[in-house]
Design a protein around this motif. Structure first.
Motif, PDB file in Angstrom:
ATOM      1  N   GLU A 234       0.823  -1.215   0.000  1.00 45.51           N
ATOM      2  CA  GLU A 234       0.000   0.000   0.000  1.00 45.51           C
ATOM      3  C   GLU A 234       0.854   1.260   0.000  1.00 45.51           C
ATOM      4  O   GLU A 234       0.495   2.256  -0.643  1.00 45.51           O
ATOM      5  N   SER A 235       2.014   1.217   0.682  1.00 39.65           N
ATOM      6  CA  SER A 235       2.829   2.429   0.773  1.00 39.65           C
ATOM      7  C   SER A 235       3.752   2.618  -0.421  1.00 39.65           C
ATOM      8  O   SER A 235       4.018   3.751  -0.825  1.00 39.65           O
ATOM      9  N   GLN A 236       4.224   1.517  -1.009  1.00 40.11           N
ATOM     10  CA  GLN A 236       5.237   1.641  -2.058  1.00 40.11           C
ATOM     11  C   GLN A 236       4.707   1.403  -3.469  1.00 40.11           C
ATOM     12  O   GLN A 236       5.366   1.773  -4.446  1.00 40.11           O
ATOM     13  N   ILE A 237       3.530   0.776  -3.582  1.00 39.05           N
ATOM     14  CA  ILE A 237       2.967   0.491  -4.905  1.00 39.05           C
ATOM     15  C   ILE A 237       1.629   1.184  -5.078  1.00 39.05           C
ATOM     16  O   ILE A 237       1.365   1.811  -6.103  1.00 39.05           O
ATOM     17  N   GLY A 238       0.794   1.065  -4.071  1.00 37.84           N
ATOM     18  CA  GLY A 238      -0.562   1.605  -4.147  1.00 37.84           C
ATOM     19  C   GLY A 238      -1.534   0.508  -4.539  1.00 37.84           C
ATOM     20  O   GLY A 238      -1.381  -0.116  -5.600  1.00 37.84           O
ATOM     21  N   ALA A 239      -2.517   0.256  -3.692  1.00 38.72           N
ATOM     22  CA  ALA A 239      -3.452  -0.837  -3.941  1.00 38.72           C
ATOM     23  C   ALA A 239      -4.137  -0.710  -5.290  1.00 38.72           C
ATOM     24  O   ALA A 239      -4.376  -1.715  -5.971  1.00 38.72           O
ATOM     25  N   ALA A 240      -4.447   0.500  -5.700  1.00 42.80           N
ATOM     26  CA  ALA A 240      -5.187   0.713  -6.950  1.00 42.80           C
ATOM     27  C   ALA A 240      -4.361   0.383  -8.186  1.00 42.80           C
ATOM     28  O   ALA A 240      -4.913   0.331  -9.295  1.00 42.80           O
ATOM     29  N   ASN A 241      -3.062   0.147  -8.017  1.00 44.54           N
ATOM     30  CA  ASN A 241      -2.185  -0.150  -9.161  1.00 44.54           C
ATOM     31  C   ASN A 241      -1.880  -1.637  -9.306  1.00 44.54           C
ATOM     32  O   ASN A 241      -1.253  -2.049 -10.282  1.00 44.54           O
ATOM     33  N   VAL A 242      -2.318  -2.460  -8.354  1.00 50.78           N
ATOM     34  CA  VAL A 242      -1.916  -3.865  -8.335  1.00 50.78           C
ATOM     35  C   VAL A 242      -2.843  -4.697  -9.213  1.00 50.78           C
ATOM     36  O   VAL A 242      -4.041  -4.810  -8.944  1.00 50.78           O
ATOM     37  N   ALA A 243      -2.273  -5.284 -10.243  1.00 53.63           N
ATOM     38  CA  ALA A 243      -3.033  -6.200 -11.098  1.00 53.63           C
ATOM     39  C   ALA A 243      -3.142  -7.576 -10.468  1.00 53.63           C
ATOM     40  O   ALA A 243      -4.195  -8.214 -10.533  1.00 53.63           O
ATOM     41  N   ALA A 244      -2.040  -8.053  -9.859  1.00 56.85           N
ATOM     42  CA  ALA A 244      -2.021  -9.416  -9.339  1.00 56.85           C
ATOM     43  C   ALA A 244      -1.099  -9.525  -8.142  1.00 56.85           C
ATOM     44  O   ALA A 244      -0.044  -8.866  -8.083  1.00 56.85           O
ATOM     45  N   VAL A 245      -1.501 -10.343  -7.197  1.00 59.34           N
ATOM     46  CA  VAL A 245      -0.626 -10.826  -6.138  1.00 59.34           C
ATOM     47  C   VAL A 245      -0.352 -12.291  -6.467  1.00 59.34           C
ATOM     48  O   VAL A 245      -1.265 -13.115  -6.498  1.00 59.34           O
ATOM     49  N   LEU A 246       0.904 -12.591  -6.750  1.00 59.97           N
ATOM     50  CA  LEU A 246       1.313 -13.914  -7.238  1.00 59.97           C
ATOM     51  C   LEU A 246       2.158 -14.601  -6.182  1.00 59.97           C
ATOM     52  O   LEU A 246       3.187 -14.054  -5.757  1.00 59.97           O
ATOM     53  N   ILE A 247       1.744 -15.799  -5.754  1.00 60.76           N
ATOM     54  CA  ILE A 247       2.479 -16.459  -4.687  1.00 60.76           C
ATOM     55  C   ILE A 247       2.406 -17.975  -4.829  1.00 60.76           C
ATOM     56  O   ILE A 247       1.411 -18.528  -5.302  1.00 60.76           O
ATOM     57  N   GLU A 248       3.489 -18.638  -4.433  1.00 64.18           N
ATOM     58  CA  GLU A 248       3.498 -20.090  -4.277  1.00 64.18           C
ATOM     59  C   GLU A 248       2.942 -20.399  -2.884  1.00 64.18           C
ATOM     60  O   GLU A 248       3.466 -19.886  -1.895  1.00 64.18           O
ATOM     61  N   PRO A 249       1.909 -21.228  -2.770  1.00 67.05           N
ATOM     62  CA  PRO A 249       1.371 -21.540  -1.441  1.00 67.05           C
ATOM     63  C   PRO A 249       2.418 -22.141  -0.503  1.00 67.05           C
ATOM     64  O   PRO A 249       2.359 -21.946   0.699  1.00 67.05           O
ATOM     65  N   ILE A 250       3.337 -22.919  -1.046  1.00 74.81           N
ATOM     66  CA  ILE A 250       4.573 -23.306  -0.366  1.00 74.81           C
ATOM     67  C   ILE A 250       5.688 -22.974  -1.339  1.00 74.81           C
ATOM     68  O   ILE A 250       5.694 -23.454  -2.474  1.00 74.81           O
ATOM     69  N   GLN A 251       6.622 -22.133  -0.921  1.00 77.65           N
ATOM     70  CA  GLN A 251       7.671 -21.742  -1.855  1.00 77.65           C
ATOM     71  C   GLN A 251       8.538 -22.942  -2.203  1.00 77.65           C
ATOM     72  O   GLN A 251       8.910 -23.731  -1.339  1.00 77.65           O
ATOM     73  N   GLY A 252       8.864 -23.077  -3.489  1.00 75.22           N
ATOM     74  CA  GLY A 252       9.589 -24.224  -3.978  1.00 75.22           C
ATOM     75  C   GLY A 252      11.088 -24.025  -3.989  1.00 75.22           C
ATOM     76  O   GLY A 252      11.781 -24.331  -3.026  1.00 75.22           O
TER      77      GLY A 252
END
Length: 467
Positions: A234-252
């Motif tokens: 929210e502070s460095q990108i801005g919620a209104a600019n985020v297209a996707a939050v991409l994550i591995e449910p368990i990092q590989g």
């Protein structure tokens, strides 16, 4: 007697070996035992390594320089007749076992019918059937659509494309220690520099990295780690600019990092409240690997988009993006695809792999593997100060190695353990941003006796660190 073949001639090997390169019998019929008849690598593998050095780019490396002639269950047989215990599954690909019968039968039938038409030219039922299965199996009961591709990196890249066109935004949030592939965009999404990114830039823009939940290192609860990540977004990108939050449910590749409870649900909730697409990269964690069909299910998380590959097709190249119909349909006609995406042979293999997972109870089998192996790993951690952490779910398990004096990551000690296992005919893999994590990814078809033997070799190698 060993016959040295020319470059265009099929390779043969010792007739007394367990399997031969020409006409090797693989699959579940292989004897399920570790059996070493030469040093590793053996003479025939060394001959092939010399040919490899003269023909294959040095950028393509191998963990263990033995050339495989046959594989099945939990065993790899090399061209010298050595039978190795496989605790890597080709990096979580042969989840159902190498040459699983239903996969083989489906592929044989398909290859006899036709090998390719390109789904974008003249479609075929197998592609549709795989998409139907993905709609049924992936988390959530909402309407879904899928698109098929070749590799995990392609799936992730297309998930980003779809999220951007759906939201009309550009920023993509990823996490420290993440691994998402080797294409230009997915290199930007991947955290680790060497060997994946070093010297290959410049990379795609509008990629932003925030800290994940890493309980061994940060000591935070899931909600605390999520709040830290959200504050930075929210502070460095801005919620209104985020297209996707991409994550591995368990990092590989980042270290088999299992997030603290509550981290994934909090991120998913924030994404939906902010209008961002929550994308689960289940390339390594999907298809029964963690003791659920998909790792998101452990906390009841329903992603907007799911990227899958690896275990989806029993060893053939196939990947997919599956997600909410209204998001998937944002891409215009012709905007998604690829010449080989959803190849008919790979689709036939995927249908066989899915049937094997369900009929053979491999989700339960993955859970049983974890319940069998984790206590043994945790017990050795009490005796070996270099074992900093033991973690994982199902048949996706890891040991993090540290310097006992400083607690810092110890890649050199991790390498020694892996080499000791390899010398004794047990295939284990390493990972982690700092190269200090041993990871276990046994095929779910492995028998208990063979699994126990492989883990015993690993434990002995770990015990050596304390001497």
């Amino acid at each position: 007697m060993t016959t040295t073949a020319g470059p265009a001639t099929p390779v043969t090997t010792d007739p007394t070996a367990t399997a031969t390169r020409a006409g090797a019998v693989g699959g579940p019929g292989l004897p399920q035992r570790r059996h070493l008849v030469t040093e590793l690598p053996g003479p025939r593998s060394r001959e092939l390594s010399a040919r490899r050095d003269a023909a294959v780019a040095r950028g393509v490396t191998s963990t263990l320089p033995v050339f495989v002639a046959a594989a099945g269950g939990g065993v790899l047989v090399d061209v010298d007749g050595n039978a190795l215990i496989d605790l890597g599954s080709g990096i979580a690909v042969t989840t159902v076992g190498n040459s699983a019968p239903r996969v083989v039968d489906n592929v044989i039938a398909q290859v006899q019918a036709f090998t390719h038409t390109c789904f974008m030219i003249t479609p075929y039922e197998g592609y549709v059937a795989v998409c139907e299965q993905l709609a049924r199996l992936t988390p959530g009961d909402h309407a879904k659509r899928s698109a098929l591709f070749n590799s995990g990196a392609e799936a992730v890249e297309n998930a980003v494309k779809i999220a951007r066109i759906h939201t009309h935004r550009q920023a993509v949030v990823v996490f420290e220690h993440a691994y998402h592939g080797r294409t230009n965009l997915t290199m930007a999404l991947t955290a680790k520099n060497h060997p994946y990114k070093n010297g290959f830039g410049p990379f795609a823009p509008e990629i932003y990295r925030v800290p994940p939940s890493y309980p061994f290192r940060d000591g935070l609860t899931g909600p605390e780690a999520a709040a830290r990540a959200v504050a930075l977004i929210e502070s460095q990108i801005g919620a209104a600019n985020v297209a996707a939050v991409l994550i591995e449910p368990i990092q590989g590749e980042g270290g088999f990092v299992v997030p603290a409870p509550g981290f994934l649900p909090a991120l998913a909730d924030w994404s939906r409240a902010s209008g961002a697409v929550f994308v689960a990269d289940e390339v390594q964690t999907g298809f029964a690997r963690t003791g659920a069909m998909f790792a998101c299910e452990h906390e009841g998380v329903v992603p907007d988009l799911v990227a899958t590959a690896k275990g989806i097709a029993g060893g053939l190249p196939l990947s997919a993006v599956t997600g909410r119909a209204e998001i998937m349909e944002s891409a215009h006609p012709g905007g998604l695809g690829g010449t080989y995406g959803g190849n008919p042979l790979a689709c036939a293999a995927a249908l066989g792999a899915i049937e094997t997972i369900e009929r053979d109870g491999l989700v339960d089998r993955a859970r049983a593997i974890g319940e069998r192996v984790l206590p043994r790993l945790r017990a050795v951690a009490t005796r070996v100060p270099a074992v900093g952490d033991v973690r994982g779910r199902g048949a996706m398990l890891a040991v993090e190695i540290v310097d006992p004096a400083t607690g810092r990551p110890d890649a050199a000690a991790t390498g020694r353990v892996a080499r000791r296992c390899h010398e004794q005919g047990v295939v284990v893999l390493t990972c982690g941003t700092d190269g200090n994590v041993l990871r276990l990814l046994p095929p779910l078809a492995i028998g208990d006796d063979l699994l126990d033997e492989g883990v015993t070799v690993l434990l002995e190698a770990l015990e050596a660190l304390a001497r």
